[in-house]
Scaffold this active site. Structure first.
Site, PDB file in Angstrom:
ATOM      1  N   LYS A 195       0.885  -1.169   0.000  1.00 39.53           N
ATOM      2  CA  LYS A 195       0.000   0.000   0.000  1.00 39.53           C
ATOM      3  C   LYS A 195       0.920   1.215   0.000  1.00 39.53           C
ATOM      4  O   LYS A 195       1.365   1.678   1.036  1.00 39.53           O
ATOM      5  CB  LYS A 195      -0.888  -0.019   1.251  1.00 39.53           C
ATOM      6  N   CYS A 232      14.210  10.765   5.831  1.00 37.41           N
ATOM      7  CA  CYS A 232      14.182  10.441   7.258  1.00 37.41           C
ATOM      8  C   CYS A 232      15.590  10.442   7.838  1.00 37.41           C
ATOM      9  O   CYS A 232      15.770  10.447   9.045  1.00 37.41           O
ATOM     10  CB  CYS A 232      13.522   9.099   7.499  1.00 37.41           C
TER      11      CYS A 232
HETATM   12  P1  NAD Z   1       2.779   9.313   6.477  1.00 42.05           P
HETATM   13  O1  NAD Z   1       2.876   8.730   7.824  1.00 42.05           O
HETATM   14  O2  NAD Z   1       1.857  10.457   6.272  1.00 42.05           O
HETATM   15  O3  NAD Z   1       2.303   8.184   5.429  1.00 42.05           O
HETATM   16  C1  NAD Z   1       2.903   6.918   5.399  1.00 42.05           C
HETATM   17  C2  NAD Z   1       1.867   5.900   4.929  1.00 42.05           C
HETATM   18  O4  NAD Z   1       0.801   5.844   5.884  1.00 42.05           O
HETATM   19  C3  NAD Z   1       1.243   6.245   3.582  1.00 42.05           C
HETATM   20  O5  NAD Z   1       1.104   5.074   2.818  1.00 42.05           O
HETATM   21  C4  NAD Z   1      -0.101   6.821   3.965  1.00 42.05           C
HETATM   22  O6  NAD Z   1      -1.095   6.607   2.975  1.00 42.05           O
HETATM   23  C5  NAD Z   1      -0.442   6.065   5.230  1.00 42.05           C
HETATM   24  N1  NAD Z   1      -1.324   6.844   6.115  1.00 42.05           N
HETATM   25  C6  NAD Z   1      -1.372   8.190   6.234  1.00 42.05           C
HETATM   26  N2  NAD Z   1      -2.307   8.545   7.144  1.00 42.05           N
HETATM   27  C7  NAD Z   1      -2.839   7.398   7.623  1.00 42.05           C
HETATM   28  C8  NAD Z   1      -3.843   7.114   8.605  1.00 42.05           C
HETATM   29  N3  NAD Z   1      -4.474   8.086   9.265  1.00 42.05           N
HETATM   30  N4  NAD Z   1      -4.144   5.831   8.851  1.00 42.05           N
HETATM   31  C9  NAD Z   1      -3.509   4.839   8.191  1.00 42.05           C
HETATM   32  N5  NAD Z   1      -2.540   5.052   7.247  1.00 42.05           N
HETATM   33  C10 NAD Z   1      -2.212   6.322   6.967  1.00 42.05           C
HETATM   34  O7  NAD Z   1       4.261   9.676   6.017  1.00 42.05           O
HETATM   35  P2  NAD Z   1       4.726  10.497   4.735  1.00 42.05           P
HETATM   36  O8  NAD Z   1       4.387  11.938   4.926  1.00 42.05           O
HETATM   37  O9  NAD Z   1       4.287   9.826   3.493  1.00 42.05           O
HETATM   38  O10 NAD Z   1       6.318  10.305   4.838  1.00 42.05           O
HETATM   39  C11 NAD Z   1       7.145  11.123   5.623  1.00 42.05           C
HETATM   40  C12 NAD Z   1       7.444  10.491   6.966  1.00 42.05           C
HETATM   41  O11 NAD Z   1       8.014   9.205   6.785  1.00 42.05           O
HETATM   42  C13 NAD Z   1       8.465  11.273   7.768  1.00 42.05           C
HETATM   43  O12 NAD Z   1       8.059  11.310   9.106  1.00 42.05           O
HETATM   44  C14 NAD Z   1       9.745  10.469   7.608  1.00 42.05           C
HETATM   45  O13 NAD Z   1      10.679  10.628   8.646  1.00 42.05           O
HETATM   46  C15 NAD Z   1       9.196   9.094   7.587  1.00 42.05           C
HETATM   47  N6  NAD Z   1      10.139   8.162   6.995  1.00 42.05           N
HETATM   48  C16 NAD Z   1      10.797   7.326   7.843  1.00 42.05           C
HETATM   49  C17 NAD Z   1      11.738   6.450   7.340  1.00 42.05           C
HETATM   50  C18 NAD Z   1      12.490   5.527   8.247  1.00 42.05           C
HETATM   51  O14 NAD Z   1      13.087   4.593   7.761  1.00 42.05           O
HETATM   52  N7  NAD Z   1      12.485   5.727   9.559  1.00 42.05           N
HETATM   53  C19 NAD Z   1      12.004   6.426   5.960  1.00 42.05           C
HETATM   54  C20 NAD Z   1      11.293   7.278   5.130  1.00 42.05           C
HETATM   55  C21 NAD Z   1      10.359   8.157   5.660  1.00 42.05           C
END
Ligand code: NAD
Length: 503
Positions: A173, A281
């Site tokens: 997803k 990240c």
């Molecule tokens: P996000 O949390 O908004 O989204 C991530 C996923 O969760 C997406 O597929 C999204 O559709 C889903 N999602 C969003 N809201 C949701 C909800 N309410 N319920 C269920 N699923 C939901 O993150 P983003 O903005 O796409 O990415 C940026 C974030 O990801 C930053 O915080 C970054 O640090 C983090 N990140 C972490 C790593 C790591 O390895 N630690 C790597 C890359 C990105």
């Protein structure tokens, strides 16, 4: 208008949902396609397909599964230009950066090609009289991945090459913000010879994610994204009895020791704070110079470079960084900069007024550099996820170390120094998952594992490398005795192998 939906059973699938979301080109603000958001019923249907496909895929010899990965790797290499173009047009990052992320993803596939070796178990002969013990790792079943927008190709590739090679079926997803590259890669995986139904892409939002979290046939969930969502996914997934790893948000500090090579530090900070518009990240978002003199020198070297950053759309080959992902993200970054100013931090370079002719509706912001930030300010405590670097001055190395260890996040950190003792102490004492010594973004290569500590990771396993193999398999230990072995009669007492005498 182009409409995209899901990829199931080796072809595009529209599902049953009427709900759609716009996908934008962040450089222009234009809507480039619409994405269908799956219903719970759609997700449940795909899970059933994946569960069925698991039955034969899980018993396919690992060497044969590896053959699919070899072919998949070649196809990604052959198509890297097209993939980078698709990726940049929806994410906004530069083409070399997009190619770099695909290349890092390919390295995980190369690791997964070694799955016959990686799945080798352990064997002990004669653990007691006539008794042998061996352990094997078996696939789990249907595994799901939920991924963020910032590495639309690489982060999913951290997950499914390892998971599939281990014998699982996998449902991805991806982020709803930049889905095209994922859908194209799904076609390439099909072309590589993966049996139908073993890998699916389901696009959607909370409804699709909740359906995955609640479906009893989904055995494990790999999540990468923000901490708020990751914590939710971890608690709901584990409450439903699933294995969950949730890699989350970060605030990564780079400590500048007085003996560091300041040119090297400045180069490192430029790439790690402003590359990909700070939307990584592992981006460095806090620089911690030790001592006032170090701090003054750092600002002097850094400020003109930040000022000179070339911010442009990915179609301009001279671009250092592109736009941020959405208007909401841009507004959020502006909001944080306002909070930093209100709290008394010094905005040495202000990128807020950047305007690009012909791209007025794009989500651009220039590089921003704050000095004299303190640890109580929101620009220090929160992940901004934009091209904003905060300089927090520390009086001593101990103060810098405490600062890092007291932060709620623990993804990555780095120290720049010529002093081996200081570097060694730093590596040992930081409560952080990935540490760099004169390396600003210490992202482990594919055959090591990636993951943070504290509120940057929920769950026990890091991702890819051997941790990925462990996450995606269940360990089984088998103890056997054959009829020709020693017959001891009924044994009522628990005893150890060393209690028995060989005859
Ligand atoms: P996000 O949390 O908004 O989204 C991530 C996923 O969760 C997406 O597929 C999204 O559709 C889903 N999602 C969003 N809201 C949701 C909800 N309410 N319920 C269920 N699923 C939901 O993150 P983003 O903005 O796409 O990415 C940026 C974030 O990801 C930053 O915080 C970054 O640090 C983090 N990140 C972490 C790593 C790591 O390895 N630690 C790597 C890359 C990105």
């Amino acid at each position: 208008m182009k409409i995209q939906a899901h990829y199931v059973n080796g072809s595009a699938w529209s599902g049953s949902s009427k709900r759609k979301i716009d996908v934008n080109n962040p450089a222009t603000g234009e809507v480039t396609s619409e994405l269908v958001l799956a219903t719970k019923a759609d997700v449940d249907e795909v899970v059933n397909i994946a569960h069925k496909a698991f039955q034969s895929w899980s018993t396919t010899p690992p060497a044969k599964r590896a053959q699919v990965m070899f072919a998949f790797r070649d196809l990604l290499k052959q198509n890297i230009d097209e993939l980078a173009e698709l990726l940049s047009s929806e994410h906004g990052k530069t083409i070399p950066d997009a190619k770099g992320e695909v290349a890092r993803g390919i390295e995980v596939i190369e690791f997964a090609c070694g799955i016959p070796q990686l799945l080798k178990g352990e064997y002990s002969e004669q653990v007691a009289n006539g008794v042998d013990t061996h352990s094997i790792r078996q696939p789990l079943g249907v595994v799901a991945g939920i991924t963020p927008f910032n590495f639309p190709a690489m982060v999913p590739l951290w997950m499914y090459p390892v998971s599939l090679s281990c014998g699982n079926s996998f449902i991805l997803k991806p982020s709803e913000k930049d889905p095209s590259v994922v859908l194209r890669i799904a076609e390439l995986l099909d072309e590589a010879g993966l049996p139908k139904g073993v890998f699916s892409v389901v696009n959607g939002d909370k409804e699709a994610v909740d359906a995955l979290l609640d479906n009893p046939l989904v055995e494990a969930i790999s999540f990468v994204g923000s901490t708020t969502i990751g914590e939710y996914i971890y608690s709901r997934g584990t409450a439903n009895g699933k294995r969950v790893q949730a890699l989350c948000g970060a605030k990564n500090h780079l400590v500048v020791m007085p003996d560091a090579d300041m040119e090297q530090v400045a180069d490192a900070l430029m790439g790690s704070a402003y590359g990909s518009a700070g939307e990584r990240c592992m981006a460095i978002s806090v620089a911690v110079p030790v001592g006032e003199e170090t701090a003054d020198r750092l600002i002097e070297v850094l400020a003109p470079r930040v000022q000179a950053l070339k911010v442009a759309p990915y179609t301009d080959p001279s671009s250092d960084m592109g736009p941020v992902i959405t208007k909401a993200s841009l507004d959020n970054i502006h909001d944080y900069i306002g909070q930093g100013l209100d709290a008394g931090a010094e905005l040495v370079v202000d990128g807020r007024d950047l305007k690009l002719q012909g791209y007025e509706d794009g989500y651009f912001i220039g590089g921003c550099l704050f000095d004299k930030v303190t640890t109580d300010m929101s620009i220090y405590t929160d992940e901004i996820f934009g091209p904003v670097l905060a300089v927090v001055r520390a009086n001593t190395y101990e103060e810098a170390l405490d600062m890092i260890n007291n932060h709620e996040y623990g993804n990555g950190t780095a120290i720049f120094t010529r002093d081996g003792d200081a570097a060694r102490h730093f590596c040992s004492r930081t409560r952080i998952g990935m540490v760099g010594v004169n390396v600003p973004i210490p992202v482990p290569v594919a055959y090591h594992s990636f993951g943070g500590w504290k509120r940057s990771l929920f769950g026990d396993h890091h991702i890819h490398g051997m941790e990925g193999v462990r996450f995606n398999t269940a360990l089984k230990t088998i103890t056997s005795r054959w009829p020709s072995g020693i017959k001891e009669g009924a044994v009522f007492n628990f005893h150890s192998g060393s209690d028995t005498h060989s005859k």
